[in-house]
Enzyme design. Structure first.
Site, mmCIF file in Angstrom:
data_model
loop_
_atom_site.group_PDB
_atom_site.id
_atom_site.type_symbol
_atom_site.label_atom_id
_atom_site.label_comp_id
_atom_site.label_asym_id
_atom_site.label_seq_id
_atom_site.Cartn_x
_atom_site.Cartn_y
_atom_site.Cartn_z
ATOM 1 C CG ASP A 134 26.269 -4.786 6.855
ATOM 2 O OD1 ASP A 134 25.249 -5.225 6.106
ATOM 3 O OD2 ASP A 134 26.130 -4.235 7.978
ATOM 4 N N GLY A 135 25.727 -7.788 4.624
ATOM 5 C CA GLY A 135 25.179 -9.209 5.209
ATOM 6 C C GLY A 135 24.038 -8.904 6.370
ATOM 7 C CG ASP A 179 25.959 2.921 8.550
ATOM 8 O OD1 ASP A 179 25.986 4.106 8.449
ATOM 9 O OD2 ASP A 179 24.910 2.240 9.043
ATOM 10 N NE ARG A 187 -4.336 -1.646 1.989
ATOM 11 C CZ ARG A 187 -4.233 -2.897 2.135
ATOM 12 N NH1 ARG A 187 -2.987 -3.584 2.745
ATOM 13 N NH2 ARG A 187 -5.259 -3.707 1.940
ATOM 14 C CG LEU A 247 21.623 -2.561 12.141
ATOM 15 C CD1 LEU A 247 22.547 -3.665 12.431
ATOM 16 C CD2 LEU A 247 21.044 -2.971 10.797
ATOM 17 C CB ALA A 248 23.129 1.285 16.513
ATOM 18 N N GLY A 249 24.329 0.568 13.282
ATOM 19 C CA GLY A 249 25.209 0.986 12.209
ATOM 20 C C GLY A 249 26.045 -0.231 11.687
ATOM 21 C CG HIS A 297 22.908 -2.177 7.438
ATOM 22 N ND1 HIS A 297 24.045 -2.554 8.206
ATOM 23 C CD2 HIS A 297 22.280 -0.924 8.042
ATOM 24 C CE1 HIS A 297 24.179 -1.616 9.148
ATOM 25 N NE2 HIS A 297 23.206 -0.676 9.007
#
Length: 168
Positions: A28-29, A54, A7, A87-89, A31
């Protein structure tokens, strides 16, 4: 970033729908799923996708955590997460992303290497000076071995690092 849904296309759907957009991918496998990377390449073509790492403060360091905007970020199992475990980086270098694409995903090396050289130079409208070896271009060169390890670096044609000299 909101995901693409039936949607609402979100950012990913917009990037796929608009031919003149460019897309950065963190390879990176973690993200971006390999299937999503393949879908992006099939949809956009490698000429509109550039690789990004990143990378954050732990990359290239023995440090496994740091503070960002008052929040503790920690490396766990190859990923950077915040205190909630989100996840932060990324904990990879761009070379790690190159290796992942070539060695784990079996993508053509010439395309992957273009996505870290010529393609971002073109995106930034610097293709006349950067991103390729030709007359008139700035000779910024990173020489890699068969396993994609740095053997030497030249900036404007001048050596700034060679592995042979570093090993002496």
């Amino acid at each position: 970033m909101r995901p693409m849904t039936g949607r609402e296309p979100g950012v990913v759907g917009a990037a796929f729908a608009l031919d003149d957009t460019w897309t950065g991918l963190i390879t990176d496998g973690i993200h971006v799923h390999p299937g999503s990377i393949r879908l992006a390449l099939k949809n956009k073509g490698f000429e509109k996708i550039f690789l990004v790492s990143d990378a954050m403060a732990t990359v290239g360091s023995t440090q496994k955590s740091f503070e960002l905007y008052g929040e503790r970020i920690e490396e766990q199992d190859g990923r950077l997460v915040n205190q909630e475990g989100r996840l932060a980086g990324s904990a990879i270098t761009l070379l790690d992303g190159i290796r992942y694409c070539i060695q784990s995903m079996s993508l053509p090396p010439e395309q992957v290497l273009a996505m870290v050289t010529r393609v971002p130079a073109s995106y930034m409208q610097l293709e006349q000076q950067h991103g390729q070896l030709r007359d008139g271009a700035i000779a910024d060169i990173c020489y890699l071995d068969d396993d994609y390890n740095v053997q030497g670096v030249w900036r404007e044609g001048e050596p700034i690092f060679t592995k042979q000299e570093a090993n002496r």
